[in-house]
Design a protein around this motif. Structure first.
Motif, PDB file in Angstrom:
ATOM      1  N   TYR A 252     -13.856 -13.481   2.094  1.00  0.00           N
ATOM      2  CA  TYR A 252     -12.555 -13.548   2.295  1.00  0.00           C
ATOM      3  C   TYR A 252     -12.477 -11.896   3.722  1.00  0.00           C
ATOM      4  CZ  TYR A 252      -8.963  -9.203   1.030  1.00  0.00           C
ATOM      5  OH  TYR A 252      -7.816  -8.537   0.824  1.00  0.00           O
ATOM      6  N   ILE A 253     -13.604 -12.115   4.012  1.00  0.00           N
ATOM      7  CA  ILE A 253     -13.201 -11.122   5.459  1.00  0.00           C
ATOM      8  C   ILE A 253     -13.013 -12.277   6.483  1.00  0.00           C
ATOM      9  CG2 ILE A 253     -14.557 -10.080   7.603  1.00  0.00           C
ATOM     10  CD1 ILE A 253     -15.903  -9.006   5.418  1.00  0.00           C
ATOM     11  N   GLY A 254     -12.935 -13.360   6.414  1.00  0.00           N
ATOM     12  CA  GLY A 254     -13.453 -14.843   7.745  1.00  0.00           C
ATOM     13  C   GLY A 254     -11.617 -15.262   6.951  1.00  0.00           C
ATOM     14  N   LYS A 255     -10.910 -14.653   5.673  1.00  0.00           N
ATOM     15  CA  LYS A 255      -9.384 -15.227   6.440  1.00  0.00           C
ATOM     16  C   LYS A 255      -8.610 -14.150   6.557  1.00  0.00           C
ATOM     17  CE  LYS A 255     -10.616 -19.011   2.784  1.00  0.00           C
ATOM     18  NZ  LYS A 255     -10.704 -19.881   1.567  1.00  0.00           N
ATOM     19  N   ASN A 256      -8.863 -12.789   6.392  1.00  0.00           N
ATOM     20  CA  ASN A 256      -8.206 -11.361   6.295  1.00  0.00           C
ATOM     21  C   ASN A 256      -8.417 -11.270   7.719  1.00  0.00           C
ATOM     22  OD1 ASN A 256      -6.431 -11.791   4.008  1.00  0.00           O
ATOM     23  ND2 ASN A 256      -8.621 -12.066   3.140  1.00  0.00           N
ATOM     24  N   GLU A 257      -7.471 -10.066   8.054  1.00  0.00           N
ATOM     25  CA  GLU A 257      -7.680  -9.117   9.404  1.00  0.00           C
ATOM     26  C   GLU A 257      -7.789  -7.865   8.754  1.00  0.00           C
ATOM     27  OE1 GLU A 257      -4.918 -10.168  12.236  1.00  0.00           O
ATOM     28  OE2 GLU A 257      -5.705 -11.870  12.190  1.00  0.00           O
ATOM     29  N   ASN A 258      -8.092  -7.242   8.963  1.00  0.00           N
ATOM     30  CA  ASN A 258      -7.591  -5.307   9.322  1.00  0.00           C
ATOM     31  C   ASN A 258      -9.326  -4.881   7.623  1.00  0.00           C
ATOM     32  OD1 ASN A 258      -6.741  -4.817  11.819  1.00  0.00           O
ATOM     33  ND2 ASN A 258      -5.503  -5.206  10.986  1.00  0.00           N
ATOM     34  N   ILE A 259      -9.953  -5.931   8.023  1.00  0.00           N
ATOM     35  CA  ILE A 259     -10.696  -5.372   6.494  1.00  0.00           C
ATOM     36  C   ILE A 259     -11.686  -4.340   6.623  1.00  0.00           C
ATOM     37  CG2 ILE A 259     -12.419  -6.607   4.478  1.00  0.00           C
ATOM     38  CD1 ILE A 259      -9.500  -7.179   4.674  1.00  0.00           C
ATOM     39  N   ASN A 260     -11.436  -2.736   5.521  1.00  0.00           N
ATOM     40  CA  ASN A 260     -12.365  -2.048   5.636  1.00  0.00           C
ATOM     41  C   ASN A 260     -12.824  -2.053   4.087  1.00  0.00           C
ATOM     42  OD1 ASN A 260     -10.300  -1.327   3.880  1.00  0.00           O
ATOM     43  ND2 ASN A 260      -9.516   0.251   5.227  1.00  0.00           N
ATOM     44  N   VAL A 261     -13.576  -1.141   3.554  1.00  0.00           N
ATOM     45  CA  VAL A 261     -14.619  -0.744   2.445  1.00  0.00           C
ATOM     46  C   VAL A 261     -13.347  -0.663   1.626  1.00  0.00           C
ATOM     47  CG1 VAL A 261     -16.100   1.194   1.521  1.00  0.00           C
ATOM     48  CG2 VAL A 261     -16.823  -0.359   3.406  1.00  0.00           C
ATOM     49  N   THR A 262     -12.260   0.099   1.461  1.00  0.00           N
ATOM     50  CA  THR A 262     -11.167   0.436   1.022  1.00  0.00           C
ATOM     51  C   THR A 262     -10.581  -1.042   0.166  1.00  0.00           C
ATOM     52  OG1 THR A 262     -11.166   2.774   1.271  1.00  0.00           O
ATOM     53  CG2 THR A 262      -8.982   1.045   0.543  1.00  0.00           C
ATOM     54  N   LYS A 263     -10.239  -1.393   1.247  1.00  0.00           N
ATOM     55  CA  LYS A 263      -9.412  -2.990   0.837  1.00  0.00           C
ATOM     56  C   LYS A 263     -10.702  -4.341   0.046  1.00  0.00           C
ATOM     57  CE  LYS A 263      -6.184  -3.421   4.214  1.00  0.00           C
ATOM     58  NZ  LYS A 263      -5.533  -3.863   5.956  1.00  0.00           N
ATOM     59  N   LEU A 264     -11.966  -4.137   0.608  1.00  0.00           N
ATOM     60  CA  LEU A 264     -12.664  -4.715  -0.035  1.00  0.00           C
ATOM     61  C   LEU A 264     -12.944  -4.584  -2.113  1.00  0.00           C
ATOM     62  CD1 LEU A 264     -15.761  -5.288   2.906  1.00  0.00           C
ATOM     63  CD2 LEU A 264     -14.007  -7.101   1.611  1.00  0.00           C
ATOM     64  N   ALA A 265     -13.575  -3.075  -1.792  1.00  0.00           N
ATOM     65  CA  ALA A 265     -13.243  -2.523  -3.069  1.00  0.00           C
ATOM     66  C   ALA A 265     -12.037  -3.363  -4.119  1.00  0.00           C
ATOM     67  CB  ALA A 265     -13.885  -0.835  -3.579  1.00  0.00           C
ATOM     68  N   GLU A 266     -10.748  -2.910  -3.278  1.00  0.00           N
ATOM     69  CA  GLU A 266      -9.580  -2.797  -4.025  1.00  0.00           C
ATOM     70  C   GLU A 266      -9.393  -5.043  -4.590  1.00  0.00           C
ATOM     71  OE1 GLU A 266      -6.934  -1.536  -2.511  1.00  0.00           O
ATOM     72  OE2 GLU A 266      -6.450   0.183  -2.294  1.00  0.00           O
ATOM     73  N   HIS A 267      -9.771  -5.386  -3.552  1.00  0.00           N
ATOM     74  CA  HIS A 267     -10.215  -6.969  -3.683  1.00  0.00           C
ATOM     75  C   HIS A 267     -11.165  -7.562  -4.671  1.00  0.00           C
ATOM     76  CE1 HIS A 267      -9.143 -11.476  -3.345  1.00  0.00           C
ATOM     77  NE2 HIS A 267     -10.276 -11.298  -2.888  1.00  0.00           N
ATOM     78  N   PHE A 268     -12.308  -7.067  -4.602  1.00  0.00           N
ATOM     79  CA  PHE A 268     -13.609  -7.337  -5.597  1.00  0.00           C
ATOM     80  C   PHE A 268     -13.853  -6.544  -6.868  1.00  0.00           C
ATOM     81  CE2 PHE A 268     -14.730  -9.526  -1.055  1.00  0.00           C
ATOM     82  CZ  PHE A 268     -14.519 -10.923  -2.094  1.00  0.00           C
ATOM     83  N   PHE A 269     -13.000  -5.604  -6.688  1.00  0.00           N
ATOM     84  CA  PHE A 269     -12.958  -4.483  -8.110  1.00  0.00           C
ATOM     85  C   PHE A 269     -13.873  -4.102  -8.341  1.00  0.00           C
ATOM     86  CE2 PHE A 269     -10.079  -8.014  -9.066  1.00  0.00           C
ATOM     87  CZ  PHE A 269      -8.165  -7.145  -9.348  1.00  0.00           C
ATOM     88  N   MET A 270     -14.496  -3.145  -7.442  1.00  0.00           N
ATOM     89  CA  MET A 270     -15.895  -2.619  -7.470  1.00  0.00           C
ATOM     90  C   MET A 270     -15.591  -0.981  -7.002  1.00  0.00           C
ATOM     91  SD  MET A 270     -17.810  -5.868  -5.247  1.00  0.00           S
ATOM     92  CE  MET A 270     -19.908  -4.778  -5.499  1.00  0.00           C
TER      93      MET A 270
END
Length: 155
Positions: A43-61
């Motif tokens: 996910y980080i490799g395919k997207n830019e400007n990724i932070n903890v909040t975006k990761l948490a939202e994407h992975f439902f964590m």
């Protein structure tokens, strides 16, 4: 069993078969990384400007759980954290050389698996594929709305 139950059952069985077929090759090639870690790197490799909040939202964590996961990947040398010049508060993640190696290997394995299955994939008509994609998108949108409703209720 209704037709829709059959579809969902078939999807689960296909998922399980793909997991079984791909597991040993993935585990051997990506030794030292869990499936969750590899998907996070993807996910980080395919997207830019990724932070903890975006990761948490994407992975439902939760942000806390995602923070733990990113720290593990930083420790493994697969991720690095960065700050933007204009925003020192927010921390963003990028792949390191090791993270890019894992990302590239994962992508290569998916291409290999797709090649294995290409005969059946080529047999799907564009019309059928369009209908399947349309259904999946509608269902995905529905689930996103349900998730939003549930989040609003728990606040």
């Amino acid at each position: 069993m209704t037709e829709i139950d059959k579809v969902f059952s078939d999807v689960r069985v296909i998922h399980d078969k793909l997991s079984w077929l791909n597991r040993s090759k993935m585990e051997n090639a990506l030794a030292g990384y869990t499936a969750s870690e590899v998907h996070l790197l993807e996910y980080i490799g395919k997207n830019e400007n990724i932070n903890v909040t975006k990761l948490a939202e994407h992975f439902f964590m939760t942000r806390g759980a995602m923070s733990k996961s990113t720290k593990k990947l930083i420790k493994k040398g697969a991720l690095q954290s960065k700050q933007k010049e204009d925003n020192k508060k927010e921390i963003y993640f990028t792949l390191t050389e090791e993270g890019q190696r894992v990302f590239d290997l994962h992508e290569q394995l998916h291409q290999e698996f797709r090649a294995r299955d290409q005969d059946v994939l080529n047999s799907i008509t564009p019309e059928t594929l369009s209908e399947v994609e349309s259904f999946l998108q509608r269902y995905n949108d529905h689930l996103s709305k349900e998730i939003q409703k549930k989040k609003l209720k728990t606040r």
